[in-house]
Design an enzyme around this catalytic site. Structure first.
Site, PDB file in Angstrom:
ATOM      1  N   LEU A  68       0.842  -1.203   0.000  1.00 44.70           N
ATOM      2  CA  LEU A  68       0.000   0.000   0.000  1.00 44.70           C
ATOM      3  C   LEU A  68       0.877   1.253   0.000  1.00 44.70           C
ATOM      4  CD1 LEU A  68      -2.870  -0.919   2.473  1.00 44.70           C
ATOM      5  CD2 LEU A  68      -2.521  -1.578   0.068  1.00 44.70           C
ATOM      6  N   GLY A 104      -1.117   6.721   0.114  1.00 47.06           N
ATOM      7  CA  GLY A 104      -1.306   7.818   1.071  1.00 47.06           C
ATOM      8  C   GLY A 104      -0.466   9.043   0.743  1.00 47.06           C
ATOM      9  N   ARG A 159       2.846  15.043   6.514  1.00 48.46           N
ATOM     10  CA  ARG A 159       3.699  15.496   7.629  1.00 48.46           C
ATOM     11  C   ARG A 159       5.179  15.544   7.263  1.00 48.46           C
ATOM     12  NH1 ARG A 159       1.798  11.666  12.295  1.00 48.46           N
ATOM     13  NH2 ARG A 159       0.832  10.567  10.550  1.00 48.46           N
ATOM     14  N   GLU A 206      -9.941   1.000  15.241  1.00 46.13           N
ATOM     15  CA  GLU A 206      -9.133   2.186  14.955  1.00 46.13           C
ATOM     16  C   GLU A 206      -9.142   3.138  16.150  1.00 46.13           C
ATOM     17  OE1 GLU A 206      -7.051   2.681  12.138  1.00 46.13           O
ATOM     18  OE2 GLU A 206      -7.527   0.579  12.472  1.00 46.13           O
ATOM     19  N   ASN A 247      -2.096  -2.890  15.740  1.00 47.77           N
ATOM     20  CA  ASN A 247      -2.071  -3.434  14.384  1.00 47.77           C
ATOM     21  C   ASN A 247      -0.920  -2.787  13.608  1.00 47.77           C
ATOM     22  OD1 ASN A 247      -2.654  -4.266  11.780  1.00 47.77           O
ATOM     23  ND2 ASN A 247      -4.248  -2.706  11.481  1.00 47.77           N
ATOM     24  N   ASN A 264       6.396   8.810   9.381  1.00 48.66           N
ATOM     25  CA  ASN A 264       5.396   9.795   8.961  1.00 48.66           C
ATOM     26  C   ASN A 264       5.982  11.194   8.819  1.00 48.66           C
ATOM     27  OD1 ASN A 264       3.025   8.098   8.867  1.00 48.66           O
ATOM     28  ND2 ASN A 264       3.315   7.889  11.071  1.00 48.66           N
ATOM     29  N   ASN A 313      56.580   8.237 -11.425  1.00 46.24           N
ATOM     30  CA  ASN A 313      56.478   9.128 -10.269  1.00 46.24           C
ATOM     31  C   ASN A 313      56.155  10.538 -10.750  1.00 46.24           C
ATOM     32  OD1 ASN A 313      57.023   9.290  -7.211  1.00 46.24           O
ATOM     33  ND2 ASN A 313      58.043  11.082  -8.075  1.00 46.24           N
ATOM     34  N   SER A 335      58.866  18.819  -9.980  1.00 44.01           N
ATOM     35  CA  SER A 335      57.813  19.558  -9.281  1.00 44.01           C
ATOM     36  C   SER A 335      57.200  20.601 -10.199  1.00 44.01           C
ATOM     37  CB  SER A 335      58.390  20.256  -8.055  1.00 44.01           C
ATOM     38  OG  SER A 335      58.854  19.290  -7.142  1.00 44.01           O
TER      39      SER A 335
HETATM   40  C1  UD1 Z   1      -3.574   1.943   9.531  1.00 41.47           C
HETATM   41  C2  UD1 Z   1      -4.513   0.903  10.161  1.00 41.47           C
HETATM   42  C3  UD1 Z   1      -4.221   0.837  11.673  1.00 41.47           C
HETATM   43  C4  UD1 Z   1      -2.784   0.516  11.918  1.00 41.47           C
HETATM   44  C5  UD1 Z   1      -1.884   1.506  11.192  1.00 41.47           C
HETATM   45  C6  UD1 Z   1      -0.438   1.066  11.294  1.00 41.47           C
HETATM   46  C7  UD1 Z   1      -6.523   0.870   8.835  1.00 41.47           C
HETATM   47  C8  UD1 Z   1      -7.930   1.306   8.756  1.00 41.47           C
HETATM   48  N1  UD1 Z   1      -5.874   1.253   9.907  1.00 41.47           N
HETATM   49  O1  UD1 Z   1      -3.918   3.182  10.121  1.00 41.47           O
HETATM   50  O2  UD1 Z   1      -5.037  -0.144  12.268  1.00 41.47           O
HETATM   51  O3  UD1 Z   1      -2.505   0.529  13.312  1.00 41.47           O
HETATM   52  O4  UD1 Z   1      -2.216   1.586   9.793  1.00 41.47           O
HETATM   53  O5  UD1 Z   1       0.386   2.037  10.752  1.00 41.47           O
HETATM   54  O6  UD1 Z   1      -6.060   0.165   7.964  1.00 41.47           O
HETATM   55  N2  UD1 Z   1      -3.056   3.811   2.162  1.00 41.47           N
HETATM   56  C9  UD1 Z   1      -3.485   3.612   0.864  1.00 41.47           C
HETATM   57  N3  UD1 Z   1      -4.707   4.082   0.487  1.00 41.47           N
HETATM   58  C10 UD1 Z   1      -5.535   4.723   1.369  1.00 41.47           C
HETATM   59  C11 UD1 Z   1      -5.094   4.900   2.682  1.00 41.47           C
HETATM   60  C12 UD1 Z   1      -3.874   4.436   3.058  1.00 41.47           C
HETATM   61  O7  UD1 Z   1      -2.747   3.047   0.050  1.00 41.47           O
HETATM   62  O8  UD1 Z   1      -6.631   5.108   0.954  1.00 41.47           O
HETATM   63  C13 UD1 Z   1      -1.737   3.332   2.549  1.00 41.47           C
HETATM   64  C14 UD1 Z   1      -0.819   4.448   3.004  1.00 41.47           C
HETATM   65  O9  UD1 Z   1      -0.035   4.926   1.942  1.00 41.47           O
HETATM   66  C15 UD1 Z   1       0.029   3.748   4.053  1.00 41.47           C
HETATM   67  C16 UD1 Z   1      -0.890   2.683   4.617  1.00 41.47           C
HETATM   68  O10 UD1 Z   1      -1.891   2.483   3.650  1.00 41.47           O
HETATM   69  O11 UD1 Z   1       1.143   3.111   3.489  1.00 41.47           O
HETATM   70  C17 UD1 Z   1      -1.501   3.077   5.948  1.00 41.47           C
HETATM   71  O12 UD1 Z   1      -2.185   4.276   5.798  1.00 41.47           O
HETATM   72  P1  UD1 Z   1      -2.377   5.268   7.011  1.00 41.47           P
HETATM   73  O13 UD1 Z   1      -3.228   6.387   6.587  1.00 41.47           O
HETATM   74  O14 UD1 Z   1      -1.067   5.570   7.610  1.00 41.47           O
HETATM   75  O15 UD1 Z   1      -3.224   4.338   7.997  1.00 41.47           O
HETATM   76  P2  UD1 Z   1      -3.543   4.647   9.485  1.00 41.47           P
HETATM   77  O16 UD1 Z   1      -4.779   5.429   9.541  1.00 41.47           O
HETATM   78  O17 UD1 Z   1      -2.355   5.132  10.170  1.00 41.47           O
HETATM   79 MG    MG Z   2      -0.005   5.594   9.405  1.00 43.14          MG
END
Ligand code: UD1
Ligand code: MG
Length: 492
Positions: free
Chosen positions: A14, A17, A21, A166, A181, A239, A388, A416
């Protein structure tokens, strides 16, 4: 019979995102630690368990991320997430894309592009547990002192995992749970497909949560379990830049420690930085404040440092490299470089050769046993063996428009401050005198002198700088000596 690829059906990484930050024009997962982007680390871990398919879900800065991934891992499938937000939706679009070729069966692993310390070993353990226990879902968890922000692992009275809540959706009591998680899971493909079809956006964030799959899988009668890791670094994401630096330092600590266990002496681990892509032999010694980057390799018994930065440099057996900044270069066995040496790309130093103090080199091949010991520049040149090069020699390779080559033979001795005005060739065994400006080729065995005769105009300073301290001292010395002032010219 060679067994078929025994890895899972697929790994889905995944990476859609935003990573706001980070406050950066560079997408978060392209930021590097240990000389590799975060997503690069994630892809390597994913590949190491040999999945039949590998997909990565992108959306934010889509083209930059997709381009980078295509370079690192051309066979990874790049899947675009649509406007529906959430980790559940991200996995759903990936699954649909993979199913379009051939419906997946077996284990589907989900990881994140921003969790760079996750190892292939821990992923393999997750998959092994998942398959051994015939689970519907196996989630990787960790117990943290501060679980703020994470999804919490819910367990029944008998300890079995019942779901994930969550942070934003949790009660005060649930917020006391410290088992979190990681976001890394192994799923049964059929269970995942079925459950994702039922996941809604009915929650505090209005997103399709992947975490909802756990509860749905249980309701459907599947086994849901957790693998708890004691190594929290492996599940930690970056992050912001503070976390990025912390993960980078921890990765480096692990890399340096692994090399020490493999037989490398590291005098000061805290100031020694080694990219994940560097290779070192046994009995290499790294002195304080040394950074090794890219494809750098160091052979047995070589000593690098202190205060040395090498990028894509090959260091031969028993060589020494002291206080040097180098890139794209090769240092031969038992050769010596430094201190205060700048090796630019294309420098090739032969066995037992030397590039000494305050030298800059670029695109130069130096033969076995040849020495450039002090103060100079050698660029666009070829130097033979056992030559040299005297102190302060310069290859004048640039005529203001073009670069030209200097070719110097074997067994040459230069005086030199010799300047080679390229293009120019010096034959084997030739000599040059101090201060020679070599504009024409020097035949083998010749002595090249370019003499501009020295002329002393006596009494010049007192006559032209009256009242100065120099004139005063000069006049006193002249008065004390018996010689009569006169103009002399060397060689006349
Ligand atoms: C998510 C988990 C949470 C866990 C945490 C660990 C869910 C609902 N929650 O929370 O339980 O403790 O990760 O870090 O899954 N991403 C996508 N598409 C999206 C949203 C996110 O690809 O629509 C990817 C982001 O790029 C990232 C990962 O998924 O790599 C996690 O996304 P993030 O928004 O950080 O999830 P959290 O809300 O922190
Ligand atoms: Mg996260």
């Amino acid at each position: 019979m060679i067994p078929e690829n025994t890895g899972p059906a697929a790994v889905i990484v995944l990476a859609a995102g935003a990573g706001t930050r980070m406050k950066s024009r560079t997408p978060k997962i392209l930021h590097e630690i240990g000389g590799r982007s975060m997503v690069g680390h994630a892809l390597l871990a994913a590949r190491s368990i040999e999945p039949r398919q590998l997909a990565i879900v992108v959306r934010h800065e889509r083209d930059l991320v997709a381009g980078h991934v295509a370079e690192l891992d051309p066979s990874a499938a790049i899947v675009d997430q649509d406007e529906v937000p959430g980790t559940g939706r991200a996995v759903e679009v990936a699954l649909q894309a993979l199913d379009a070729k051939e419906e997946l069966t077996g284990t589907v692993v989900v990881t994140y592009g921003d969790v760079p310390l996750l190892s292939g070993g821990l992923l393999a353990e997750l998959v092994a547990t998942h398959e051994r226990d015939a689970n519907a879902v196996t989630v990787l968890t960790a117990v943290l002192d501060d679980a703020t922000g994470y999804g919490r692992i819910l367990r029944g009275e008998d300890g079995t995992v019942t779901g994930i809540r969550e942070h934003k959706d949790s009660t005060d009591a649930e917020r006391l749970i410290r088992e979190v998680n990681s976001g890394i899971y192994a799923f049964d493909a059929a269970v995942l497909r079925e459950a994702l079809g039922k996941v809604t956006t009915d929650n505090a964030q209005g997103e399709k949560y992947l975490t909802d799959v756990l509860g749905l899988a249980r309701e459907a009668g599947g086994r849901v379990a957790a693998v708890v890791t004691a190594d929290r670094w492996q599940v930690e994401g970056a992050n912001d830049r503070v976390q990025l630096a912390a993960l980078g330092a921890e990765l480096n600590r692990r890399t340096v420690e692994a090399w020490m266990r493999a037989g490398v002496t590291v005098v000061d681990p805290s100031t020694t930085w080694i990219d994940s892509s560097v290779t070192l032999d046994e009995d290499v010694r790294l002195l304080p404040n040394t950074q090794l980057h890219g494809s750098t390799s160091v052979a047995r018994d070589a000593v690098v440092g202190p205060d040395t930065t090498l990028t894509d440099v090959e260091v031969g057996e028993g060589a020494t490299v002291i206080r040097t900044h180098g890139s794209g270069s090769t240092i031969g066995p038992r050769a010596a470089v430094g201190p205060f040496t700048y090796l630019r790309p294309g420098t090739v130093l032969g066995e037992k050769g030397k590039i000494g103090a305050f030298y800059e080199t670029k695109n130069v091949t130096i033969g076995r046993g040849s020495k450039l010991s002090h103060l100079g520049y050698a660029g666009d040149a070829e130097i033979g063996e056992d030559t040299n090069i005297g102190c302060g020699n310069i290859t004048a390779n640039y005529d203001g428009e073009k670069k030209h080559r200097t070719v110097i033979g074997s067994g040459v001795r230069t005086g030199s401050n010799t300047v080679f005005v390229a293009p120019v060739t010096v034959g084997d065994g030739a000599y040059s005198g101090a201060g020679a400006v070599i504009r024409r080729d020097v035949p083998a065995g010749a002595l090249a002198l370019s003499i501009a005769a020295q002329r002393n105009t006596e009494g010049w300073v007192p006559a032209n700088r009256p009242g100065s301290r120099s004139a005063e001292l000069a006049q006193a010395a002249i008065n004390n000596s018996s010689s009569t002032p006169a103009s002399t010219e060397e060689g006349k």
